[in-house]
Design a protein around this motif. Structure first.
Motif, short mmCIF file in Angstrom:
data_model
loop_
_atom_site.label_atom_id
_atom_site.label_comp_id
_atom_site.label_asym_id
_atom_site.label_seq_id
_atom_site.Cartn_x
_atom_site.Cartn_y
_atom_site.Cartn_z
N THR A 25 0.62 -1.32 -0.06
CA THR A 25 0.21 -0.35 -0.17
C THR A 25 0.76 1.27 -0.46
O THR A 25 0.74 2.46 -0.28
N LEU A 127 0.54 -2.30 16.00
CA LEU A 127 0.76 -3.78 16.25
C LEU A 127 1.32 -4.03 17.70
O LEU A 127 1.13 -5.07 18.84
N GLY A 128 2.98 -3.50 18.58
CA GLY A 128 3.00 -3.35 19.60
C GLY A 128 2.30 -3.60 20.72
O GLY A 128 2.06 -4.45 21.42
N ILE A 131 -0.16 -6.48 20.62
CA ILE A 131 1.16 -7.43 21.30
C ILE A 131 0.91 -7.92 22.51
O ILE A 131 0.51 -8.69 24.02
N TYR A 286 10.95 7.99 21.19
CA TYR A 286 11.70 7.00 20.14
C TYR A 286 11.03 5.91 19.62
O TYR A 286 10.75 5.62 18.38
N THR A 290 9.06 4.66 16.17
CA THR A 290 9.05 3.05 15.32
C THR A 290 7.39 2.58 15.45
O THR A 290 7.32 1.87 14.37
N PRO A 294 4.45 2.63 10.43
CA PRO A 294 3.61 2.06 9.51
C PRO A 294 2.47 3.29 8.61
O PRO A 294 2.30 3.92 7.43
N THR A 391 -5.75 -9.23 6.20
CA THR A 391 -4.70 -8.54 6.62
C THR A 391 -4.17 -7.58 7.05
O THR A 391 -2.90 -6.95 6.78
N ASN A 392 -5.00 -7.48 7.91
CA ASN A 392 -3.92 -6.40 9.25
C ASN A 392 -3.90 -7.31 9.70
O ASN A 392 -3.74 -8.57 10.28
N THR A 393 -2.95 -6.82 10.79
CA THR A 393 -1.73 -7.61 11.29
C THR A 393 -2.18 -7.36 12.37
O THR A 393 -1.85 -8.84 12.90
N VAL A 396 -3.70 -11.10 12.11
CA VAL A 396 -2.92 -11.87 12.05
C VAL A 396 -2.29 -12.49 13.21
O VAL A 396 -1.91 -13.93 13.47
N TRP A 397 -1.65 -11.07 13.22
CA TRP A 397 -1.12 -11.76 15.37
C TRP A 397 -1.97 -12.40 16.19
O TRP A 397 -1.89 -13.24 16.87
N ASN A 400 -2.87 -16.09 15.17
CA ASN A 400 -1.10 -16.52 15.19
C ASN A 400 -1.54 -17.49 16.68
O ASN A 400 -0.91 -18.27 17.31
N PHE A 401 -1.48 -15.97 17.47
CA PHE A 401 -1.48 -16.13 18.88
C PHE A 401 -2.66 -17.15 19.66
O PHE A 401 -1.73 -17.88 19.89
N TYR B 159 6.76 -7.46 10.72
CA TYR B 159 5.55 -8.43 10.78
C TYR B 159 4.64 -7.85 9.66
O TYR B 159 4.15 -6.86 9.70
N THR B 161 1.99 -9.13 6.44
CA THR B 161 0.59 -9.46 5.47
C THR B 161 0.71 -8.91 4.59
O THR B 161 -0.35 -9.82 3.92
N SER B 164 -0.72 -4.74 4.88
CA SER B 164 0.15 -4.32 6.01
C SER B 164 1.04 -5.07 6.60
O SER B 164 1.86 -5.70 6.86
N GLU B 172 9.46 -9.71 21.43
CA GLU B 172 7.92 -9.72 20.82
C GLU B 172 7.16 -11.14 19.79
O GLU B 172 6.57 -11.58 19.89
N LYS B 179 5.40 -18.37 21.97
CA LYS B 179 3.87 -18.54 23.15
C LYS B 179 5.21 -18.92 25.01
O LYS B 179 4.17 -19.77 25.16
#
Lengths: 433, 328
Positions: A25, A127-128, A131, A286, A290, A294, A391-393, A396-397, A400-401, B159, B161, B164, B172, B179
């Motif tokens: 994108t 995303l941080g 998580i 800082y 980061t 994105p 497709t959003n991080t 997906v995270w 996955n988790f 990370y 996809t 994105s 992390e 896990k």
């Protein structure tokens, strides 16, 4: 006519490339902007009769990078505050104290977790943070007996509830639609209420379907890693997410100063010494940048595309097409945008963080629809994208988790999210037409 | 208000027992009862549960005490394993420790700098495909040991996809992938901690000189949070550290840096380590220059040290295991 057709084909081709995951994108948006300008005959360099620049190099590429400047700053300062919340232990404490309040009642624990997650994501971004929150909340939900797929879906819906009151996002939308933050807030209040109701319905449906009746308590341990916030100062630190919201939404304070107030507030109630506070302040700044990276680069692309589609020469070419398509009646508006809402998935044309930003600008530029009605339609569609897009991080995270399929989450959430969008479009039609 | 149910209390007692066994290595039930303050019958019931779950074993050593036999308990080394990933600019090594914290094997992941994504991929492959060849049981926890002048942000993982993407920390990413509990540690902080144990210095600074220059500060014996975790990158204050610098320029840069640090913190001792050819002479030269400085309001002593790196993996392994116990 030929130029207009070519631009629409270019739109479709680039959208297809994005959806086929061939073009990221952050590249697609500026690339599309340049293609549109070239097809519309905008010169690379040039001036009009009054000596003003009209070439796409300066008016689109150069100016576009700072078009979303205020939104970028809001995202940075929001991410800074988010990092401070994570690093001072406020985020973790809010979740754990909430879980303790729920005791051993799965439904109460889940409802309180939803409230805590929603509250946190009014400020947190990136995303941080997902998580950080997800690694605590998901195991708690699963441990009280909520199946993994339901826990993942509930967590994402709670995230979407918070997102509707995320003031950094409000600033982005304000820049995209060219509206005041108050206008954005005015509509997001409805979206918050509808999304919250849908989330509660989702919880009840999932509990009933899965027969959740386990009654052992959530494993909320005082781990050695947790920074414990205690006493009045700890309590005050934990209301940090509310500080910027109250300032922006109720006291009409601008966004960046509101975030700064939040930063000051959290440091005041969590710092043990001035030097430590200053070190933490620099580090989280800082790290926050980061986290926001994105979103920042995406907004640069959005700004460039926005200026491309609103360029006088491009509008001239595209207006006849849009006039033929965009509805002007209330019923037409409801049907049109309700049906198209899922096109916000896969960075589709209704996605405000993709091609949708350009389309929204084009529709507003037509002048046939109230800009607030356009905002209502796109913000309604944004509900589907916010937590339903595989497709959003964050999707997906989370999948996955929780060890579930990301597309299964989308399938589970789509009926709820589409309903929210349709209700949003109907509300928008009634208040802005 | 916290609601502590019976389950919570039991879990907490199990953790206490595990921690004592971990610290003592072998301990009898009666000793456990005395140390923790629980009744012998409760200890007996809890240890039976831990034996049943495979966390501890009766190790067969018996000690006669007045006619009765005492059976020693210890951590079941084959219940699982801990992986310690040592990460440096030039190499990444994965160490495997059993739960008795004995090193079983080491695998060279890379002998050159690789990105966070590549590192994650190779560690994943090693842990999923090769670990079973030299370790029993399941992966219990992971320790990340960043060497010398490394910064965790050098190994951030993208990370993605495809449509994105977001940059997340290596820690992390590892947590998401496996896990299990994950801990980060810096060899600089570790070696500094060892020095502090010996020197008993409570207000000190540690300057690590390498490709970059990092400073760690302790105040009243506690590490201060800084911009890179427990350390701060101060490279811009000492010019051109990537190239070989003359001793004069290096000492001048360090003196400037120290003057600034000492104006902010009540530093008593300064330790220099890293790529130093003649560390003691450099320290002597800096001490001489500092004495002439009128900016310092108190005496500061600079010493060159060699980092204590023995048993670093085991030490981190122990802390990871404590975290595993905490979350069990």
């Amino acid at each position: 006519m030929l130029q207009g057709t070519c631009i629409i084909i270019a739109f479709l081709v680039i959208a297809a490339f994005m959806m086929a995951k061939k073009l990221p994108t952050l590249l697609a948006l500026p690339f599309l902007a340049v293609v549109i300008c070239v097809i519309a005959g905008v010169p690379a360099v040039g001036v009009n009769g009054e000596g003003a620049q009209i070439g796409w190099l300066s008016t689109v590429l150069e100016a576009g990078t700072v078009r979303m400047g205020s939104a970028i700053m809001a995202v940075i300062f929001g991410a800074w505050l988010g990092q401070l919340m994570n690093k001072t232990g406020v985020t973790e404490n809010i979740i754990k104290k909430s879980a303790e309040l729920g005791g051993d009642r799965p439904l109460i624990v889940t409802l309180i977790m939803v409230t805590a997650v929603a509250l946190l994501f009014t400020t947190l971004n990136g995303l941080g943070s997902v998580i950080m929150v997800g690694t605590i909340v998901l195991p708690i939900l699963i441990s009280v007996g909520v199946p993994a797929i339901s826990a993942a879906s509930i967590f994402l819906m709670a995230f979407a509830v918070g997102l509707s009151f995320n003031i950094a996002n409000w600033t982005s939308f304000s820049s995209i639609f060219g509206l005041e933050i108050d206008n954005i807030k005015g509509f997001e209040v409805y979206m918050l209420a509808v999304t919250l109701i849908a989330t509660i319905i989702l919880i009840f449906v999932e509990f009933k379907k899965n027969g959740v009746k386990f009654a052992f308590s959530a494993p909320v341990s005082d781990q050695i890693q947790t920074k414990q916030l205690r006493g009045t100062a700890g309590g005050l630190a934990m209301i940090t997410p509310l500080v910027p919201i109250v300032l922006v939404a109720f006291l009409k304070v601008p966004v960046v100063p509101s975030f700064l107030a939040g930063i000051f507030w959290i440091l005041l109630f969590t710092s043990k010494s001035f030097s430590k506070a200053m070190n933490l302040l620099v580090k989280t700044c800082y790290d926050g940048i980061t986290d926001a990276a994105p979103a920042i680069i995406l907004m640069v692309g959005i700004g460039i595309l926005y200026l491309a589609v609103t360029h006088a020469m491009v509008k001239e070419v595209l207006n006849p097409f849009l006039l033929a398509v965009v509805p002007t009646s209330k019923v037409g508006y409801i049907i049109f945008f309700s049906i198209l809402a899922p096109l916000s998935l896969y960075r589709g044309p209704m996605n405000l963080f993709g091609l949708g930003s350009g389309i929204a600008a084009l529709v507003i530029g037509l002048g046939t629809l109230n800009p607030q009605a356009v905002m209502g339609a796109f913000l309604s569609a944004e509900r589907i994208q916010g937590c339903g897009d595989p497709t959003n991080t964050q999707n997906v995270w989370t999948a996955n988790f929780a060890e579930v399929d990301v597309n299964t989450i989308t399938k589970k959430l789509l009926p709820y999210l589409w309903t929210i969008s349709v209700i949003g479009v109907i509300i928008s039609a009634f208040i802005y037409f | 208000m916290k609601k502590s149910g019976l389950q919570d209390m039991k879990r907490e007692n199990l953790r206490l027992i595990m921690n004592v066994i971990l610290e003592k290595e072998t301990v009898s039930r009666i000793e456990l009862s005395e140390i923790i303050g629980l009744s012998p019958s409760t200890v007996s019931s809890l240890t039976s549960e831990l034996i049943e779950k495979g966390w501890i074993v009766e190790n067969g050593v018996t000690t006669p005490t007045g006619g009765r036999k005492r059976i020693e308990l210890s951590v079941n080394s084959s219940k699982g394993y801990i992986a310690i990933l040592e990460i440096g600019w030039r190499r990444a090594v994965l160490h495997f420790l059993d739960l008795a914290l004995e090193k079983k094997h080491s695998v060279l992941i890379s002998d050159y700098y690789i990105t966070g994504n590549e590192l994650l991929e190779q560690v994943t492959h090693c842990l999923r495909e090769e670990a079973e060849n030299f370790c029993n049981g399941k992966l219990a926890g992971i320790g990340l040991l960043f060497q010398e002048d490394m910064s965790p942000s050098d190994f951030n993982v993208m990370y993605s996809t495809s449509l994105s993407s977001a940059s997340i920390s290596f820690c992390e990413a590892v947590k998401t992938q496996f896990k299990v509990p994950v801990m980060e540690e810096y060899s600089q902080v570790y070696s500094f901690r060892q020095i502090m144990k010996k020197e008993e210095s409570t207000n000190s600074a540690h300057i690590e000189i390498g490709k970059k220059v990092f400073v760690s500060i302790t105040s009243n014996g506690t590490f201060l949070d800084m911009t890179e975790g427990k350390k701060a990158d101060m490279t811009p204050f000492i010019e051109n550290t990537g190239k070989k610098m003359s001793a004069d320029k290096l000492s001048e840069g360090i003196v400037n840096l120290l003057q600034m640090i000492c104006m902010m913190f009540p530093i008593e001792n300064v330790y220099l380590s890293g790529r130093l050819d003649e560390g003691d002479r450099l320290a002597e030269r800096i001490n001489g220059q500092l004495k002439k400085s009128d900016l310092l309001k108190h005496a500061v002593e600079v010493k060159a040290i060699k980092p204590v790196i023995n048993h670093m993996e085991t030490d981190l392994g122990k802390r990871v295991l404590k975290k595993v116990i905490c979350e069990m």
